[in-house]
Design an enzyme around this catalytic site. Structure first.
Site, PDB file in Angstrom:
ATOM      1  N   GLY A   1     -10.440   0.380   8.807  1.00  0.00           N
ATOM      2  CA  GLY A   1      -9.919   0.026   7.502  1.00  0.00           C
ATOM      3  C   GLY A   1      -8.495  -0.838   7.923  1.00  0.00           C
ATOM      4  O   GLY A   1      -8.298  -2.210   7.353  1.00  0.00           O
ATOM      5  N   ASP A   2      -7.334   0.101   7.644  1.00  0.00           N
ATOM      6  CA  ASP A   2      -6.039  -0.064   7.292  1.00  0.00           C
ATOM      7  C   ASP A   2      -5.477  -0.895   9.214  1.00  0.00           C
ATOM      8  O   ASP A   2      -4.721  -1.884   9.245  1.00  0.00           O
ATOM      9  CB  ASP A   2      -5.243   1.350   7.818  1.00  0.00           C
ATOM     10  CG  ASP A   2      -6.121   2.305   6.755  1.00  0.00           C
ATOM     11  OD1 ASP A   2      -6.074   2.026   6.217  1.00  0.00           O
ATOM     12  OD2 ASP A   2      -5.115   3.537   7.036  1.00  0.00           O
ATOM     13  N   THR A   3      -6.401  -0.270  10.384  1.00  0.00           N
ATOM     14  CA  THR A   3      -6.295  -1.535  11.066  1.00  0.00           C
ATOM     15  C   THR A   3      -6.203  -2.877  10.673  1.00  0.00           C
ATOM     16  O   THR A   3      -6.123  -4.377  11.073  1.00  0.00           O
ATOM     17  CB  THR A   3      -6.925  -1.157  12.614  1.00  0.00           C
ATOM     18  OG1 THR A   3      -6.415   0.064  13.045  1.00  0.00           O
ATOM     19  CG2 THR A   3      -6.834  -1.658  13.917  1.00  0.00           C
TER      20      THR A   3
END
Lengths: 308, 308
Positions: free
Chosen positions: B253-255
């Site tokens: 998700g951060d990516t």
């Protein structure tokens, strides 16, 4: 000066959690970090007794920095040689719903021959006659058991009191260098002689005396809930353990060793030192951290007897 | 300048062990330490795309030092305010014999009102018009969910692009400050509206458009193996996910978020940015670390369609 050596220091990460289920996120209640390693613990114990000492060894990374900062905060000088990989973090998870503990002990960093040689050189350059050197615990990856013999050789050349707490059978090869003290537990003492049995008092004395004949000056045998024994050329002393509710036995052996050496450095008798060592170790086993040396109630319960 | 905020950073301690048995010492195969925290991950992703950014937040102790050292080693500037207790270490234990993973997520340190105020002041003093501020992840103990609204207010006053990745319903109270982008997953999007159901495409668009009408400029919805959606005033785009063998979805998700913001900062179109974001997130999910942005094979498998 008293030096401790820890060749595989560790941080203990102690986690308390209600549940621990696989393949899901377990949000825990609490965690605590503690500097650890057997020699590091001995240094803390000596310092608590007011005895100046220096913690040495090999480690790496920010995790080693945490350990040396913890030692120095207590006024203990440190000299650790550094390797590239970080010192390990061991994880102890207490799961409340199951009333169990999961202990995860991680491997230490790789230590190459160069750092090992440098550490031996440091010992050679630094140690002086009548210093005491206490080497405790496991070795990091890359350090062979025989490294213990190399250290013993240095202490013999320089007339240094060598104290060893190691479960490796290689301790037998250090006896030619007349170590001042070995501290096996009963299982380790048995394994030195390839035995895999519960030792009785008579057998403990017999095996310890074999170590003495081979050159060791004193053997301190920790016996868990049965107390401890001290055997040397002249005497065989046994002391019972006080009745305690064991909470966390980690560090109890290090407390016993540190207290015994500390008391002897204050010129206490063998029996007095043995009694204090059992009391302090019992206190450590009954709490989450190391003893605070308020030992009156335990000391009253301990009798030391000589076995002729 | 792009700033990321992490208010509860973490170190991941990833352990591999053959077995994990209660009440005995489990000697493990291997362990690895990684700096983590959702904003920290976004900073790493942006930097991998060649985009200058600054990692900010609140943390403490030697564990925070490790995280900031890891960021700075990659050329990412850092500004973390310090509290007394150390930043947490989360433990992920993969047990080979059972083929399971135990995830232990520890609480963060206590953050008092003084440090919270100081951090808001830092943002007020530092941020300039046209900066981007990305706030991601959970908050440490002591920081209320409403802190997010205070940050949103600052960004509105200064005409800063605000990006939020938070599962807290309090994001609804930030909409009045026109955040540039929200990045819920489908479950979070449902929970913002007190729904507890699997959302279909139509429902995703309906709920995202509610966020848009309330002031949000863009909604990026991550849909796991179903890809992702981007919804704004003019369009609703959906992109499928390429077929991958998911190994470790942490950081996916951060990516996705970092890649989308990075591509937009390079003036890419919404559809191109969405496609890259899905590809990069898929790559992160298929490996143990964050993506290395070799994404050709994934990009070929992704189609973005507009839903009218």
């Amino acid at each position: 000066m008293i030096y401790t050596i820890t060749l595989n220091p560790a941080i203990d990460l102690v986690i308390i959690t209600k549940k621990l289920e696989a393949n899901t996120v377990n949000r825990t209640e609490n965690f605590e970090l503690q500097p650890n390693g057997k020699g590091v613990n001995v240094s803390f114990i000596l310092k608590k007794m007011g005895i100046k000492n220096m913690a040495t060894g090999i480690g790496g990374g920010f995790t080693l920095d945490y350990i040396t900062a913890g030692l120095e905060e207590k006024g203990i000088k440190t000299k650790f040689l550094k390797v590239k990989e970080p010192t390990r973090i061991n994880v102890f998870t207490r799961v409340l719903d199951q009333n169990v503990e999961y202990k995860e002990v991680n491997p230490g960093p790789e230590v190459g021959p160069e750092v090992q040689d440098k550490f031996l050189k440091y010992l050679k350059d630094t140690l002086k006659a009548d210093d005491t050197l206490i080497i405790s615990g496991s070795f990091s990856k890359g350090i062979k058991a025989e490294y213990l013999v190399e250290i013993a050789k240095i202490t013999a050349e320089k007339d240094i009191k060598l104290v060893i707490d190691s479960s490796s059978k290689v301790v037998l090869d250090t006896l030619q260098y007349q170590p001042y003290l070995l501290k096996p537990n009963d299982q380790e003492l048995a394994s030195f002689f390839d035995l895999n049995e519960k030792l009785d008092q008579e057998k403990i004395i017999e095996l310890a005396r074999k170590l003495i004949s081979a050159g060791c000056q004193n053997v301190l045998v920790s016996l868990g809930e049965n107390g401890a024994a001290l055997i040397n050329k002249d005497h065989a002393y046994f002391g019972n353990a006080p009745k305690i509710q064991a909470l966390n036995t980690a560090g109890a052996g290090d407390t016993m060793l540190g207290t015994f050496i500390g008391e002897k450095s204050k010129a206490k008798s063998d029996t007095a030192a043995l009694k204090s060592a059992i009391a302090a170790a019992s206190d450590t086993a009954s709490r989450s951290g190391l003893t605070d040396f308020k030992l009156e109630k335990y000391l009253k319960e301990i009798q030391v007897s000589e076995i002729k």
